[in-house]
Scaffold this motif. Structure first.
Motif, PDB file in Angstrom:
ATOM      1  N   ALA A 288       0.859  -1.183   0.000  1.00 32.95           N
ATOM      2  CA  ALA A 288       0.000   0.000   0.000  1.00 32.95           C
ATOM      3  C   ALA A 288       0.892   1.228   0.000  1.00 32.95           C
ATOM      4  O   ALA A 288       2.015   1.203   0.504  1.00 32.95           O
ATOM      5  CB  ALA A 288      -0.912   0.016   1.219  1.00 32.95           C
ATOM      6  N   ALA A 289       0.407   2.304  -0.574  1.00 42.23           N
ATOM      7  CA  ALA A 289       1.169   3.557  -0.605  1.00 42.23           C
ATOM      8  C   ALA A 289       0.215   4.737  -0.552  1.00 42.23           C
ATOM      9  O   ALA A 289      -0.879   4.689  -1.134  1.00 42.23           O
ATOM     10  CB  ALA A 289       2.038   3.644  -1.857  1.00 42.23           C
ATOM     11  N   ALA A 356      -7.707  -6.725   3.720  1.00 46.22           N
ATOM     12  CA  ALA A 356      -6.241  -6.653   3.704  1.00 46.22           C
ATOM     13  C   ALA A 356      -5.781  -5.293   3.224  1.00 46.22           C
ATOM     14  O   ALA A 356      -4.830  -4.703   3.769  1.00 46.22           O
ATOM     15  CB  ALA A 356      -5.669  -7.758   2.828  1.00 46.22           C
ATOM     16  N   ALA A 357      -6.433  -4.776   2.188  1.00 47.72           N
ATOM     17  CA  ALA A 357      -6.079  -3.455   1.674  1.00 47.72           C
ATOM     18  C   ALA A 357      -6.356  -2.385   2.719  1.00 47.72           C
ATOM     19  O   ALA A 357      -5.529  -1.485   2.941  1.00 47.72           O
ATOM     20  CB  ALA A 357      -6.857  -3.169   0.399  1.00 47.72           C
ATOM     21  N   GLU A 358      -7.494  -2.449   3.388  1.00 52.84           N
ATOM     22  CA  GLU A 358      -7.846  -1.449   4.386  1.00 52.84           C
ATOM     23  C   GLU A 358      -6.837  -1.438   5.537  1.00 52.84           C
ATOM     24  O   GLU A 358      -6.415  -0.368   6.003  1.00 52.84           O
ATOM     25  CB  GLU A 358      -9.252  -1.721   4.914  1.00 52.84           C
ATOM     26  N   ALA A 362      -4.301   1.663   6.390  1.00 49.29           N
ATOM     27  CA  ALA A 362      -4.301   2.261   7.725  1.00 49.29           C
ATOM     28  C   ALA A 362      -2.896   2.281   8.319  1.00 49.29           C
ATOM     29  O   ALA A 362      -2.477   3.278   8.920  1.00 49.29           O
ATOM     30  CB  ALA A 362      -5.256   1.492   8.636  1.00 49.29           C
ATOM     31  N   ALA A 363      -2.155   1.210   8.122  1.00 55.09           N
ATOM     32  CA  ALA A 363      -0.782   1.149   8.634  1.00 55.09           C
ATOM     33  C   ALA A 363       0.098   2.171   7.919  1.00 55.09           C
ATOM     34  O   ALA A 363       0.943   2.834   8.540  1.00 55.09           O
ATOM     35  CB  ALA A 363      -0.220  -0.261   8.455  1.00 55.09           C
ATOM     36  N   ARG A 367       2.220   5.455   9.346  1.00 57.65           N
ATOM     37  CA  ARG A 367       3.635   5.660   9.048  1.00 57.65           C
ATOM     38  C   ARG A 367       3.862   7.048   8.456  1.00 57.65           C
ATOM     39  O   ARG A 367       4.831   7.737   8.793  1.00 57.65           O
ATOM     40  CB  ARG A 367       4.115   4.575   8.066  1.00 57.65           C
ATOM     41  N   LEU A 368       2.960   7.472   7.581  1.00 55.61           N
ATOM     42  CA  LEU A 368       3.073   8.793   6.972  1.00 55.61           C
ATOM     43  C   LEU A 368       2.919   9.890   8.020  1.00 55.61           C
ATOM     44  O   LEU A 368       3.696  10.851   8.044  1.00 55.61           O
ATOM     45  CB  LEU A 368       2.020   8.952   5.880  1.00 55.61           C
ATOM     46  N   ALA A 369       1.923   9.758   8.888  1.00 58.81           N
ATOM     47  CA  ALA A 369       1.692  10.775   9.910  1.00 58.81           C
ATOM     48  C   ALA A 369       2.905  10.916  10.830  1.00 58.81           C
ATOM     49  O   ALA A 369       3.289  12.033  11.196  1.00 58.81           O
ATOM     50  CB  ALA A 369       0.445  10.428  10.717  1.00 58.81           C
TER      51      ALA A 369
END
Length: 391
Positions: A288-289, A356-358, A362-363, A367-369
């Motif tokens: 995910a990105a 799985a995508a959700e 969320a993870a 990480r971005l925050a």
């Protein structure tokens, strides 16, 4: 005839994107330069985009790592280039970008400014402009990195004002400082240095630098096409023309110099890949990105149908065709994200990609925050979904 060509499926194109654009965790870049070169160049119109695009592709490192690459190591530089847009490119690639694209832009910028000076009727001409440019460079040599306002304070000629459209309904008075500085930057005689404020600021200081080594234009365009095709193939000559802003003739000549192979896509159309690049790409792990507005992975093609559902375009793009912040899952755009005033990173999925995508999104949002920390990011080109998420 096309039936005999190698087939590259949509799933294969998405695998390529995940691995070659360094977005799958197992292939993330070690250095900022590697991250930029993976997509040829990073969009830099919005100061934050360079940082957030690099972040998504780096194995580790915070904003300070990217600042060091830009302003201390100078492994990346910002150039007005493809599509008359600001990009951050590696210093290795910069001479090719300069010769293939930036030189023509700089020449047009100079013609336009000289035309405005002549129309203004104050006697300002090419000699005056050359003297103003020389004075600006001398001021940078004396004072070191300066903002535009600091340069204007040091160089009286930059405080000159001219009138555009004199005698016409849209007559307007404007200063020349911004135009002269833009011209010096387009010529490669100055470059953007560390800004005032944080990494999200576009109020750059400027430093005197040397122009890039001359590379024959045809050779430079071929090198850009070769790298672009490796990062974005399968793609078409129309995609390359759009991405670079070249004429169709220049795009075709550059591709001919590369000698690409032709492949067949699932919809029955044909596209181009690097010579010999028709085999399967290893399948990356699920990934995910959260990519920023104008990220290269969303802006690398004129036809984005293999990774973007056309029904989602209205929510994720502005009226001029600029993409906003996007959420990705395994090589496809599945939603958008934004940062609220309190720093919270919020997102919305457009469709139902599964649990799985959700969980992965969320993870990645957490990480971005954490990476952004106290900084606040507002895209320069705001889109309907980004506005809605922050309202």
């Amino acid at each position: 005839m096309s039936r005999s060509l190698p087939l590259i499926t949509t799933a294969e194109r998405r695998n390529r994107l995940g691995r070659r654009h360094r977005l799958a965790p197992s292939v993330r870049a070690v250095t900022v330069t590697e991250a930029a070169e993976a997509v040829v160049a990073l969009h830099a119109t919005d100061a934050a985009t360079v940082f957030l695009s690099a972040r998504a592709r780096l194995a580790e490192g915070g904003p300070a790592v990217i600042e060091r690459a830009l302003y201390e190591e100078v492994g990346l530089v910002r150039l007005l280039s493809m599509r008359n847009t600001l990009f951050a490119v590696s210093t290795e690639l910069a001479p090719y970008v300069d010769s293939s694209t930036a030189r023509a832009i700089a020449a047009k910028e100079r013609r336009t400014l000289l035309k405005h000076l002549a129309e203004d009727g104050q006697g300002l001409d090419a000699d005056w402009l050359a003297a103003a440019e020389a004075a600006a460079l001398e001021a940078l040599d004396v004072h070191g990195p300066c903002t535009g306002s600091q340069l204007s304070a040091a160089v009286p000629a930059l405080r000159q004002k001219i009138t555009l459209g004199r005698g016409k309904r849209n007559e307007a008075q404007t200063g020349v400082a911004t135009r002269v500085i833009r011209l010096l930057a387009a010529d490669g005689r100055i470059r953007r240095d560390r800004p005032r404020g944080s990494w999200t600021s576009s109020q750059f200081r400027w430093v005197h630098t040397q122009s890039w080594p001359a590379v024959p234009a045809d050779e430079a365009r071929a090198e850009i096409a070769r790298r672009w095709l490796r990062a974005y193939g399968p793609a078409t000559e129309a995609d390359l023309k759009w991405w670079t802003g070249w004429t169709l003739t220049d795009a075709r000549r550059a591709l001919a110099a590369v000698g690409p192979d032709q492949v067949r896509l699932e919809d029955g159309s044909t596209a181009l890949v690097s010579p010999g690049d028709t085999g399967p790409e290893p399948v990356p792990e699920p990934w995910a990105a959260l990519l920023p507005g104008l990220d290269p992975s969303a802006m690398g093609w004129s036809d984005r149908g293999f990774h973007l559902d056309p029904a989602h375009r209205a929510a994720l793009f502005d009226y001029a065709g600029n993409v906003g912040p996007t959420v990705w899952w395994n090589g496809a755009v599945i939603g958008g994200w934004a940062q609220r005033a309190d720093g919270e990173v919020v997102w919305r999925l457009l469709g139902s990609p599964g649990r799985a995508a959700e969980e992965a999104v969320a993870a990645e949002a957490r990480r971005l925050a954490e990476w952004v920390g106290p900084a606040r990011v507002t895209p320069r080109f705001r889109t309907p979904l980004e506005r809605e998420l922050t309202s």
